[in-house]
Design an enzyme around this catalytic site. Structure first.
Site, PDB file in Angstrom:
ATOM      1  N   HIS A 154       0.844  -1.211   0.000  1.00 24.72           N
ATOM      2  CA  HIS A 154       0.000   0.000   0.000  1.00 24.72           C
ATOM      3  C   HIS A 154       0.878   1.260   0.000  1.00 24.72           C
ATOM      4  O   HIS A 154       0.683   2.173  -0.810  1.00 24.72           O
ATOM      5  CB  HIS A 154      -0.911  -0.037   1.236  1.00 24.72           C
ATOM      6  N   GLU A 155       1.851   1.305   0.902  1.00 25.52           N
ATOM      7  CA  GLU A 155       2.707   2.492   0.996  1.00 25.52           C
ATOM      8  C   GLU A 155       3.651   2.599  -0.213  1.00 25.52           C
ATOM      9  O   GLU A 155       3.985   3.695  -0.645  1.00 25.52           O
ATOM     10  CB  GLU A 155       3.516   2.464   2.301  1.00 25.52           C
ATOM     11  N   HIS A 158       2.031   4.541  -2.918  1.00 26.28           N
ATOM     12  CA  HIS A 158       2.179   5.987  -2.677  1.00 26.28           C
ATOM     13  C   HIS A 158       3.552   6.462  -3.137  1.00 26.28           C
ATOM     14  O   HIS A 158       3.686   7.436  -3.876  1.00 26.28           O
ATOM     15  CB  HIS A 158       2.101   6.287  -1.168  1.00 26.28           C
ATOM     16  N   ASP A 165      -4.756   7.686  -1.126  1.00 20.47           N
ATOM     17  CA  ASP A 165      -5.660   6.802  -0.394  1.00 20.47           C
ATOM     18  C   ASP A 165      -7.080   6.897  -0.932  1.00 20.47           C
ATOM     19  O   ASP A 165      -7.532   7.951  -1.379  1.00 20.47           O
ATOM     20  CB  ASP A 165      -5.657   7.160   1.097  1.00 20.47           C
TER      21      ASP A 165
END
Length: 916
Positions: A154-155, A158, A165
């Protein structure tokens, strides 16, 4: 490595802009990933093992989530110098904390272990770093945030691809087309319930969520609790902790209605659409075989090894360059370089001479010995490679491996042979920092510093701009605890004509004061120096170095907190004076206020705009309300001054995140530019916002199992509306150098449109829609636009993709304000073409005097109904209040009203308007 290989590597590097990551994508695998354990983390071997497990499992999850495209190939784990020795630990090469992709560090705020990615640029642009806390890595926060391997993916999305998000803690609910209140999420196939869940001790109560009379959405304490068992596969950018989630939201599954950051920042595109548009995606194809597991290197920070390689060629006689170099080098040796470091020195002209072998700095004795080795005369040609090769010899005499050693190369001349040693430099494992002095310094060395992860600085011949001292001062080690690093509080200079005085103040705030060092330089004759502490006591005992034309003072102990005053009286006319003040953290347990400055790119081709960024932080906590100014100096010494803003408009992506930004387009010439930033806060004027990171991982308040909530421990909450009055401070920081090319000397037409409006907000007030936004400028965020085009639609996609054909609002009476002003406007909604529309969507384009139009703004929306709350446990559906019934009726009637073209006056400064 051949020339073509080198050019290819250089292109890869330049594609990264000014992002400091050393990661490269090679045959679908990410190489050069750095996970750094912060010096503040107590030694715990389990952290290393858990990092390995997390990355290994995450690599497989990433591979499947990206349609067998990407995996983690090799990872370096950077271990603090304070941890015990281990035979497995090797010396780093180019790896350092500055280049860390993942930082394992104590939480930004006590008790708040939320993982997050420091991300303050636009959609599709890389982030800065990922922050995990030790407790998170050790698996102690899995219930609240999900498995660490999934969260790493997930990170990573980014960090690497610039997605955002698909939840929004500021807007956790929205009014959906279904006329229900929905949780902000992607995809809407994620099931769960909305409840108010409160616990005291072991006793917990659950009730249905009530509608807030102002927002017409659920009350503040309402939370979305996902079902533990799900079948929906998307999305990783919403809640990757759900077992069934293995995909990113794509065009089919994406929820465009939700007020998620992804929708706001990426023009309502899904995360997979953004990822698919990345360079990573375009340069790869799906793999057939599964990927190999990641390979790990354990690297331990060692004592610092630095060799100064100083140019003493004939051109150093010009513009007082030799003496200015010596002033800056003395400042570096006296103040910047840390105790325990090894330092050597080489001089070069057409050949090189070793002037000092490596000496370990233990006290002032070694520092003073090195001062004696600085050059006293300049003559001869320029052989950069000779200087670098001699530096390698100096390092090898003590350390057979030169991995991780630093070469600080200062040069003012061109050297056609410099490219001949690029291959040797690349293979050496050494880091090259370049300080380019004057407009003719060799360009090839920029490539050396880029390829080895070094810094690139530029100083003009305008001594009053203090560029050389700033550059050397920025070369403090980034691998030590922040409390041990010298911070620049002040850097000023003046060329005095007729008026002999240079007066000013320096603020010592309570976070600094240890090892405070004051440096004053002059060009012709020693000035009269007066310095007073906050209580008015004069400071004496300056050490005066008449040969190098400088004076300096080390303030013993911890300098008094408050405003220090200085007055310098020149004895010559004209005269150039500079004043530099450095200090360190007063207390190792209290992080000092810091400023970090950078451009969004290291190289740029005209007329492409650039963006200046300055982070003002205390530890990892943003400092708000500071006055931040950027000084951008061209090769000929011309300075452009920019006020940087943290207003969430123009170049600034997020309001109140401690990152101050501005567009830079005032290019004056081709060549190098340098960036310097000054941050200032006066007494009792600003507040520190204990704001959570914008891109923090979704906290899971609990799971729904068999219809009942199984709650997680509550998160430590901080009242972000609390404003704390803070003391004043000053900081300056060098943002390094960048290079601009293709600037034309011919007159050019208007090239720059207004900047995109990114903070458009809409509210429904009776039958009127009220809009607010921040004004853009004629040229991005400077000046004033000519007019606004506002259009509305009942379909968000029609408005986004066919804006020119959407219904236009009459804005005849809307007169634009100066850039960065707050704009307000109101209009009656009237008829829209879509039948059964549940929302009105609004967007704006700005037009400048040359008829250049901005990008389409973010899309704002208002709901044309009063949503109904879902019944809570053992509750019947709530009845709307009489006010809500009236409001609902009024809205239904308003939709049928056909408005006459014309303008309507509205109380206050809001201008009424109607639909064309």
């Amino acid at each position: 490595m051949g020339l073509l290989d080198f050019v290819f590597l250089l292109v890869l590097y330049l594609l990264q802009g000014s992002n400091t990551s050393l990661v490269q994508l090679n045959n679908n695998g990410y190489e050069g990933i750095i996970i750094a354990i912060d010096p503040h983390v107590p030694e715990d071997g389990k952290i290393i093992e858990e990092i390995k497990g997390m990355v290994t499992t995450a690599s497989t999850y990433l591979f499947e989530a990206t349609e067998k495209r990407f995996f983690f190939k090799n990872v370096s784990i950077l271990i603090p110098n304070s941890w015990k020795e281990n035979s497995q630990y090797k010396r780093p090469k180019h790896e350092s904390y500055k280049h860390a992709d993942v930082l394992v560090a104590p939480p930004a705020l006590p008790g708040r272990d939320e993982p997050y990615t420091r991300q303050f640029t636009a959609c599709e642009e890389k982030g800065e770093y990922i922050h995990f806390t030790p407790d998170f890595v050790l698996g102690k926060k899995q219930n609240e945030y999900g498995p660490s391997d999934r969260l790493l993916v997930h990170e990573w999305a980014h960090l690497r691809w610039g997605v955002f998000d698909e939840y929004n803690e500021d807007e956790p609910f929205y009014s959906a087309k279904s006329k229900k209140i929905e949780a902000t999420r992607c995809s809407t196939g994620i099931t769960g319930i909305n409840r108010v869940y409160k616990c005291q001790g072991n006793s917990c109560t659950t009730r249905g969520c009530r509608i807030d009379s102002k927002t017409k959405l659920y009350e503040k304490d309402c939370q979305f609790f996902p079902d533990k068992d799900q079948t929906e596969k998307a999305s990783i950018m919403f809640m990757q902790g759900i077992n069934s989630v293995v995909e990113f939201c794509n065009k089919k599954t994406h929820n465009q209605e939700a007020p998620s950051l992804q929708n706001k920042m990426c023009n309502s595109r899904s995360t997979w659409e953004v990822i698919s548009n990345s360079e990573d995606f375009k340069n790869t194809t799906s793999m057939v075989a599964p990927p190999p597991p990641p390979v790990f290197s354990l690297l331990k920070i060692r004592e610092r090894i630095v060799c100064l390689v100083l140019d003493k060629s004939g051109s150093m006689n010009s513009f007082n360059r030799l003496n200015r170099m010596n002033q800056a080098a003395k400042h570096f040796l006296l103040q910047t370089i840390e105790n325990g470091s090894w330092v050597g020195m080489v001089h070069f002209d057409s050949s090189a001479n070793v002037k000092s072998n490596l000496i370990q700095i233990i006290s002032s004795k070694e520092r003073n010995k090195l001062l004696e080795s600085l050059p006293t005369a300049a003559n001869g040609g320029t052989s950069i490679c000779a200087g670098i090769k001699s530096a390698f010899q100096v390092v090898r005499e003590i350390h057979p491996q030169i991995d991780g050693s630093e070469i600080v190369l200062l040069t003012d001349g061109e050297d056609n042979s410099a490219k001949n040693c690029i291959d040797e430099v690349k293979q050496s494992g050494a880091i090259i920092h370049l300080i380019a002095l004057g407009p003719s310094a060799d360009k090839a060395v920029i490539e050396m510093s880029a390829l080895t992860g070094g810094n690139h600085f530029f100083a003009s011949d305008e001594a009053q701009n203090n560029g050389l001292i700033d550059a050397f001062g920025a070369l403090a080690s980034g691998n030590t605890d922040l409390s041990q690093q010298p911070l620049q509080l002040e850097s000023k200079g003046l060329t005095l004509n007729n008026n002999p005085w240079m007066n000013g103040t320096v603020i010592i705030d309570s976070t600094v004061g240890k090892d405070t060092f004051v440096l004053i330089t002059w060009a012709r004759q020693s000035p009269i120096i007066s310095l007073w502490d906050p209580s008015g006591t004069p400071m004496r005992n300056f050490t005066v170095d008449t040969v190098s034309k400088m004076a300096y003072l080390s303030i013993p102990g911890t300098a008094k907190v408050g405003v220090w005053t200085y007055s310098l009286q020149a004895k010559a006319n004209p005269e150039t004076l500079t004043m530099t003040v450095n200090s360190q953290a007063a207390n190792s347990s209290v992080p000092p206020i810091t400023v970090n400055a950078k451009m969004n790119k290291d190289t740029n081709s005209f007329p492409s705009p650039m963006i200046v960024y300055a982070e003002v932080l205390q530890g990892h906590v943003p400092i708000l309300g500071a006055n931040v100014t950027a000084f951008i100096e061209s090769s000929n010494g011309k300075i452009e001054v920019l006020e940087l803003l943290d207003n969430g408009a123009g170049a600034d992506s997020f309001k109140n995140d401690g990152v101050y930004s501005r567009y830079f387009i005032a290019y004056s010439e081709n060549g190098r530019y340098s960036l310097k930033v000054r941050a200032y806060r006066g007494a009792n004027v600003t507040t520190q916002n204990l704001r959570r990171p914008l891109n923090r991982a979704a906290y899971i308040p609990g799971w729904v199992v068999d219809g009942k909530i199984e709650g997680n421990p509550p998160r430590v909450e901080i009242d972000e509306d609390t404003h704390t009055t803070l003391e004043s401070f000053t900081r300056t920081a060098s943002g390094g150098a960048f290079v601009v090319s293709n600037i034309s000397k011919l007159p050019l037409p208007d090239l720059y449109p207004p900047s995109q409006i990114t903070d458009l907000e809409a509210t429904l007030n009776g039958d009127e829609i009220n809009l607010t936004w921040t004004a853009p400028g004629d040229n991005f965020d400077v000046g004033k636009v000519q007019r606004y085009i506002i259009r509305i639609s009942g379909s968000i996609l029609d408005l986004r993709d066919n804006f020119d054909n959407a219904l236009q609002v009459n804005t005849t009476d809307l007169l634009p304000n100066e850039a960065n002003s707050k704009e307000t406007f109101a209009f009656k909604q009237g008829n829209i073409s879509e039948e059964n529309a549940t929302h009105i969507f609004i967007a704006i384009q700005s037009v400048d005097k040359s008829n250049l139009t901005s990008k389409l703004s973010n899309i704002a929306q208002v709901a044309l109904f009063i949503p109904q709350a879902e019944p809570g446990p053992d509750e019947s559906p709530p009845n709307p209040s009489p006010d809500e019934n009236q409001s609902n009726s009024r809205v239904n009637i308003v939709i049928l009203v056909v408005l006459v073209v014309g303008s309507v006056a509205i109380v206050s400064t809001i201008i009424g308007a109607t639909i064309y």
